[in-house]
Design a protein around this motif. Structure first.
Motif, short mmCIF file in Angstrom:
data_model
loop_
_atom_site.label_atom_id
_atom_site.label_comp_id
_atom_site.label_asym_id
_atom_site.label_seq_id
_atom_site.Cartn_x
_atom_site.Cartn_y
_atom_site.Cartn_z
N MET A 1 0.82 -1.22 0.00
CA MET A 1 0.00 0.00 0.00
C MET A 1 0.85 1.27 0.00
SD MET A 1 -3.15 -0.73 -0.37
CE MET A 1 -4.08 0.72 0.13
N ALA A 2 2.11 1.15 0.36
CA ALA A 2 3.01 2.32 0.29
C ALA A 2 3.23 2.76 -1.15
CB ALA A 2 4.34 2.00 0.96
N ASP A 3 2.95 1.87 -2.09
CA ASP A 3 3.10 2.20 -3.52
C ASP A 3 1.83 2.79 -4.12
OD1 ASP A 3 5.74 1.26 -3.66
OD2 ASP A 3 5.07 -0.79 -4.01
N CYS A 4 0.74 2.86 -3.34
CA CYS A 4 -0.53 3.37 -3.85
C CYS A 4 -0.52 4.90 -3.83
CB CYS A 4 -1.69 2.84 -3.02
SG CYS A 4 -3.31 3.32 -3.68
N LEU A 5 -0.81 5.49 -4.97
CA LEU A 5 -0.79 6.95 -5.09
C LEU A 5 -2.07 7.60 -4.56
CD1 LEU A 5 0.67 7.19 -8.71
CD2 LEU A 5 1.90 7.43 -6.54
N GLY A 6 -3.13 6.81 -4.42
CA GLY A 6 -4.38 7.35 -3.92
C GLY A 6 -5.56 6.53 -4.39
N ILE A 7 -6.74 6.93 -3.92
CA ILE A 7 -7.98 6.26 -4.26
C ILE A 7 -8.93 7.29 -4.88
CG2 ILE A 7 -9.97 4.97 -3.37
CD1 ILE A 7 -8.18 4.14 -1.00
N GLY A 8 -9.50 6.96 -6.03
CA GLY A 8 -10.48 7.82 -6.68
C GLY A 8 -11.82 7.11 -6.75
N MET A 9 -12.90 7.88 -6.62
CA MET A 9 -14.23 7.25 -6.58
C MET A 9 -15.28 8.13 -7.23
SD MET A 9 -16.19 5.91 -3.16
CE MET A 9 -17.94 5.61 -3.10
N GLY A 10 -16.15 7.51 -7.99
CA GLY A 10 -17.33 8.17 -8.53
C GLY A 10 -18.55 7.63 -7.83
N THR A 11 -19.50 8.50 -7.49
CA THR A 11 -20.70 8.09 -6.78
C THR A 11 -21.91 8.86 -7.28
OG1 THR A 11 -21.76 8.00 -4.59
CG2 THR A 11 -20.24 9.80 -4.97
N PRO A 12 -23.10 8.24 -7.24
CA PRO A 12 -24.32 9.03 -7.46
C PRO A 12 -24.48 10.06 -6.35
CG PRO A 12 -24.76 6.65 -7.55
CD PRO A 12 -23.37 6.82 -7.01
N GLY A 13 -25.33 11.04 -6.60
CA GLY A 13 -25.64 12.03 -5.58
C GLY A 13 -24.94 13.35 -5.79
N THR A 14 -25.20 14.28 -4.88
CA THR A 14 -24.58 15.60 -4.91
C THR A 14 -23.31 15.56 -4.08
OG1 THR A 14 -26.75 16.66 -5.12
CG2 THR A 14 -24.92 18.04 -4.40
N VAL A 15 -22.19 15.79 -4.74
CA VAL A 15 -20.88 15.62 -4.12
C VAL A 15 -20.27 16.97 -3.77
CG1 VAL A 15 -18.51 14.78 -4.48
CG2 VAL A 15 -20.46 13.45 -5.32
N ASN A 16 -19.72 17.08 -2.57
CA ASN A 16 -18.86 18.19 -2.20
C ASN A 16 -17.43 17.71 -2.39
OD1 ASN A 16 -17.11 19.93 -0.63
ND2 ASN A 16 -18.95 20.78 0.31
N VAL A 17 -16.79 18.18 -3.46
CA VAL A 17 -15.47 17.67 -3.84
C VAL A 17 -14.43 18.00 -2.78
CG1 VAL A 17 -13.65 17.88 -5.57
CG2 VAL A 17 -16.04 17.77 -6.29
N GLN A 18 -14.54 19.19 -2.18
CA GLN A 18 -13.55 19.59 -1.18
C GLN A 18 -13.69 18.77 0.10
OE1 GLN A 18 -15.28 22.01 -3.07
NE2 GLN A 18 -13.42 22.09 -4.33
N ASP A 19 -14.90 18.59 0.57
CA ASP A 19 -15.13 17.84 1.82
C ASP A 19 -15.14 16.33 1.60
OD1 ASP A 19 -15.36 20.25 3.06
OD2 ASP A 19 -17.54 20.20 3.27
N ARG A 20 -15.24 15.91 0.31
CA ARG A 20 -15.35 14.49 -0.04
C ARG A 20 -16.54 13.84 0.64
NH1 ARG A 20 -9.95 13.16 1.68
NH2 ARG A 20 -10.78 14.38 3.39
N THR A 21 -17.67 14.55 0.52
CA THR A 21 -18.93 14.04 1.07
C THR A 21 -19.97 13.96 -0.06
OG1 THR A 21 -19.74 16.26 1.62
CG2 THR A 21 -18.49 15.08 3.32
N VAL A 22 -21.03 13.18 0.19
CA VAL A 22 -22.13 13.08 -0.77
C VAL A 22 -23.44 13.08 -0.01
CG1 VAL A 22 -22.06 10.55 -0.81
CG2 VAL A 22 -23.06 11.77 -2.74
N ILE A 23 -24.45 13.66 -0.64
CA ILE A 23 -25.78 13.68 -0.06
C ILE A 23 -26.79 13.48 -1.19
CG2 ILE A 23 -26.11 16.19 -0.26
CD1 ILE A 23 -27.52 16.08 2.50
N GLY A 24 -27.94 12.93 -0.86
CA GLY A 24 -29.00 12.81 -1.86
C GLY A 24 -28.79 11.72 -2.88
#
Length: 322
Positions: free
Chosen positions: A63-86
């Protein structure tokens, strides 16, 4: 890092597609897990975290070689807070702190965006967008979704709702109501649902008695695919319906081009499987409504990544943040 990799998630209401990819977008491993929406969707994120841990262990990755995790989700996303609602198809009516949960589990950078945006980013990067810096994707399914890439970056708007292409008002005098409550939305007129709305409306005044019109009048369950297939085969009733559908979609796309001046418009989603017949007819209708200076400045193309658009776009979320 020579062994660097990215974890990507494309979350849907029935299942989540996951992948481990190289930063180039080459897929190392790809799998899916069912989406458990019980108990207000409280099992979804823990299940995803467990699935990732298991796959990383099975592949003997560090996991030290992992650059990060990206995710797409339904709903209204706050990109800065990384939250979703609705995200109601996930039973996520309340705000979900997804980023917080993933960072606590893995200690890695985590990036979240709306699923339509993420699919658009995937097509822009490695699909039909061909790496162009200004690309709009229009997703034609049960509804109409969209994602806008401008100057190489996703547009989110002031409240994160940029790209709600499906709720452009295309016909304010229409009798067809959208699920959002308005009438005449692009989604109500130019989606898989929309073409059936148009077909039923057209049945009330058509002069053409064809196999499709008779089946529809008899109450037989038809699909958007049935209408497009019949139109291409010469069914006059279906041709009239498809012409109206493409006129509405072309008008909507013309507004997008007039406003954003993209070089490529990608048509995706289930309806886009009508292929070149759909693309050519939509392109013809679009031209009628364009500001003349924008003629010949763009291409309308069909999506090429299929179900991989979401995971590739999620991978690119990580790349763009590095």
């Amino acid at each position: 890092m020579e062994n660097a990799f990215i974890i990507a998630i494309d979350l849907g209401g029935t299942s989540a597609k996951l992948a481990i990819l190289q930063p180039s977008g080459d897929i190392v491993s790809q799998w899916s897990v069912p989406t458990d929406i019980s108990d207000e969707g409280s099992h979804i994120v823990p299940n995803l975290i467990a699935a990732i841990r298991q796959q990383v262990a099975d592949l003997h990755l560090n996991m030290a070689d992992c650059l990060g995790i990206g995710m797409g989700t339904p709903g209204t996303v706050n990109v800065q807070d990384r939250t979703v609602i609705g995200a109601y198809n996930l039973n996520w009516a309340k705000r979900q702190n997804i980023g917080e949960a993933f960072e606590a589990a893995f200690g890695l950078p985590f990036y979240l965006d709306n699923d339509a945006n993420v699919a658009a980013l995937g097509e822009q990067w490695l699909g039909a967008g061909d790496g162009a810096s200004d690309v709009v994707m229009v997703t034609l399914g049960t509804g109409v979704g969209g994602g806008i890439v401008s100057a190489g970056e996703l547009l989110h708007g002031g409240s994160g709702a940029a790209g709600e292409i499906g709720h452009l008002t295309i016909d304010p005098h229409s009798s067809i109501q959208c699920t959002c409550g308005k009438v005449g939305c692009l989604e109500a007129l130019a989606s898989a649902t929309g073409i059936m709305n148009l077909a039923r409306l057209h049945l009330t005044h058509t002069q053409h008695q064809t196999e499709v019109s008779q089946r529809l009048a008899a109450g037989e369950a038809l699909t958007a695919k049935d209408i497009f297939t019949a139109a291409e085969a010469g069914d006059a009733f279906s041709q009239e319906v498809v012409k109206q559908f493409c006129n509405y979609l072309g008008l909507g796309i013309s507004h997008i081009i007039n406003m954003l001046n993209p070089s490529i418009i990608v048509l995706g989603g289930g309806v886009s499987q009508a292929g070149e017949f759909l693309r050519a007819n939509v392109a013809k209708q679009t031209e009628k409504y364009l500001f003349p200076a924008l003629l010949n400045t763009y291409e309308i193309v069909l999506a090429t990544l299929g179900n991989d658009a979401g995971i590739l776009g999620a991978c690119q979320l990580v790349n763009l943040a590095r």
